[in-house]
Design an enzyme around this catalytic site. Structure first.
Site, PDB file in Angstrom:
ATOM      1  N   TYR A  27      -9.028  36.288 103.960  1.00 11.61           N
ATOM      2  CA  TYR A  27      -9.950  37.386 104.430  1.00 11.61           C
ATOM      3  C   TYR A  27     -10.400  36.718 105.904  1.00 11.61           C
ATOM      4  CZ  TYR A  27      -9.038  39.540 100.113  1.00 11.61           C
ATOM      5  OH  TYR A  27      -8.651  40.349  99.066  1.00 11.61           O
ATOM      6  N   HIS A  43      -5.517  47.993  94.524  1.00  9.19           N
ATOM      7  CA  HIS A  43      -5.775  46.674  95.342  1.00  9.19           C
ATOM      8  C   HIS A  43      -6.389  46.696  96.612  1.00  9.19           C
ATOM      9  CE1 HIS A  43      -5.428  42.873  93.207  1.00  9.19           C
ATOM     10  NE2 HIS A  43      -5.325  42.148  94.233  1.00  9.19           N
ATOM     11  N   ARG A  95      -9.844  44.045  90.111  1.00  5.83           N
ATOM     12  CA  ARG A  95      -8.528  44.321  89.966  1.00  5.83           C
ATOM     13  C   ARG A  95      -8.282  45.888  89.069  1.00  5.83           C
ATOM     14  NH1 ARG A  95      -9.244  38.780  88.854  1.00  5.83           N
ATOM     15  NH2 ARG A  95      -8.351  37.390  90.496  1.00  5.83           N
ATOM     16  N   HIS A  97     -11.608  34.458  92.199  1.00 12.36           N
ATOM     17  CA  HIS A  97     -10.407  33.532  92.457  1.00 12.36           C
ATOM     18  C   HIS A  97     -10.581  32.175  92.109  1.00 12.36           C
ATOM     19  CE1 HIS A  97      -9.403  36.171  96.378  1.00 12.36           C
ATOM     20  NE2 HIS A  97      -8.948  36.674  95.092  1.00 12.36           N
ATOM     21  N   LYS A 101      -8.216  37.571  85.403  1.00  7.28           N
ATOM     22  CA  LYS A 101      -7.024  36.901  85.227  1.00  7.28           C
ATOM     23  C   LYS A 101      -7.434  35.546  84.452  1.00  7.28           C
ATOM     24  CE  LYS A 101      -4.974  35.447  88.675  1.00  7.28           C
ATOM     25  NZ  LYS A 101      -4.145  35.118  89.877  1.00  7.28           N
ATOM     26  N   ARG A 153     -10.036  46.592  96.665  1.00  9.10           N
ATOM     27  CA  ARG A 153     -10.546  45.191  96.418  1.00  9.10           C
ATOM     28  C   ARG A 153     -10.429  44.399  97.705  1.00  9.10           C
ATOM     29  NH1 ARG A 153     -11.006  41.023  92.627  1.00  9.10           N
ATOM     30  NH2 ARG A 153      -9.720  39.298  92.752  1.00  9.10           N
TER      31      ARG A 153
END
Length: 305
Positions: free
Chosen positions: A280, A245, A149, A271, A173, A248
């Protein structure tokens, strides 16, 4: 996470990636600030990552009773949907509470990705004979090669890079730490950048351990990274709307296309849920569908004759 922080990020996104006009940008931000005021006064200061569909529906209902025009109401919903779609894209939320505000649920959001050829064209547009160009080359290579990110990129510490083991320790995150592998090519670029380029700059003492620095010797901002990518994209003649992004998304898509296990991709992206990474697989399914439609003999007009 605060409303002000996410509204500012949303404004940057609309300005630099979506190229909104000033009037449209002001209207969207004004709409989301009104939602923020409602969340703070009527919803006990609920945050943008936890507000729900019922909250948004009630907010729209309360506004509709104030005799605003249908056109204004349509814009509120458009602004709110754009805001929460952005939060999903930026992985702040895994769900979109605004998706049902108008009729049936919207289709799954599939992020834009770049082909390897596009990425090489963008990197090829960098003038690597300058210190600034060498830095920007490393930025693009790390965004794509590590799937970071933009917030993670600008916070990388030199002390968190292991060139012996070839990995970067990333604080992601939710303050979650993960270890992202460094390709030998990317590691070599970073070594040369640190030893040959970065040390030539005047470095603010507070940022001596920060990898990527601006011209003042301090940490780079998200806006600067957006601007670097926009300039390179225009120069390379890549017509897609690209943000940090996008690299990414491309990282994850290319790994999946080349046979990487979805669980490993989840770990590398940081994630918390496999559901987020699962988007994806839909990209891969779309690609498979196109191949079948284009090449399967049953879909060939000549075969039918």
């Amino acid at each position: 996470m605060t409303w002000d922080e996410k509204i500012k990020d949303f404004e940057i996104f609309l300005r630099f990636e979506r190229n909104f006009s000033e009037n449209t940008l002001d209207a969207y931000i004004r709409d989301i600030k009104k939602l923020k005021e409602y969340a703070e006064s009527d919803l006990e200061n609920i945050s943008p990552d936890t507000i729900g569909y019922d909250n948004l529906q009630e907010y729209i209902f309360q506004l509709s009773k104030q005799k605003f025009s249908e056109r204004s109401q349509a814009r509120w919903i458009s602004s709110i949907k754009a805001f929460f779609k952005y939060l999903v894209e930026d992985e702040i939320r895994e769900d979109n509470p605004a998706s049902l505000l108008e009729g049936p649920k919207l289709g799954l959001y599939l992020p834009d990705t770049l082909s390897l050829a596009d990425i090489n064209r963008i990197i090829g547009a960098i003038e690597v004979n300058s210190d600034l160009g060498r830095r920007n080359q490393c930025i693009i290579e790390v965004l794509y090669g590590c799937g970071l990110r933009v917030s993670e990129l600008i916070e990388i510490k030199i002390s968190n890079i292991s060139f012996k083991e070839n990995y970067i320790r990333v604080n992601g995150k939710g303050n979650k730490t993960r270890f992202v592998p460094l390709a030998h090519y990317t590691a070599d670029l970073l070594k040369k950048y640190i030893s040959e380029i970065r040390q030539n700059n005047k470095i603010n003492k507070k940022y001596e351990d920060t990898l990527f620095l601006n011209s003042r010797g301090t940490s780079m901002s998200r806006v600067i990274v957006f601007l670097i990518i926009k300039e390179l994209t225009d120069k390379a003649g890549v017509s897609k709307k690209i943000s940090p992004h996008t690299f990414r998304h491309s990282f994850a898509t290319h790994l999946l296309q080349n046979g990487a296990d979805l669980r490993y991709i989840q770990e590398m992206l940081g994630h918390s849920s496999i559901t987020t990474t699962g988007i994806y697989t839909h990209l891969k399914t779309e690609e498979l569908r196109d191949v079948i439609l284009n090449y399967h003999p049953r879909n060939n007009n000549k075969f039918a004759e």
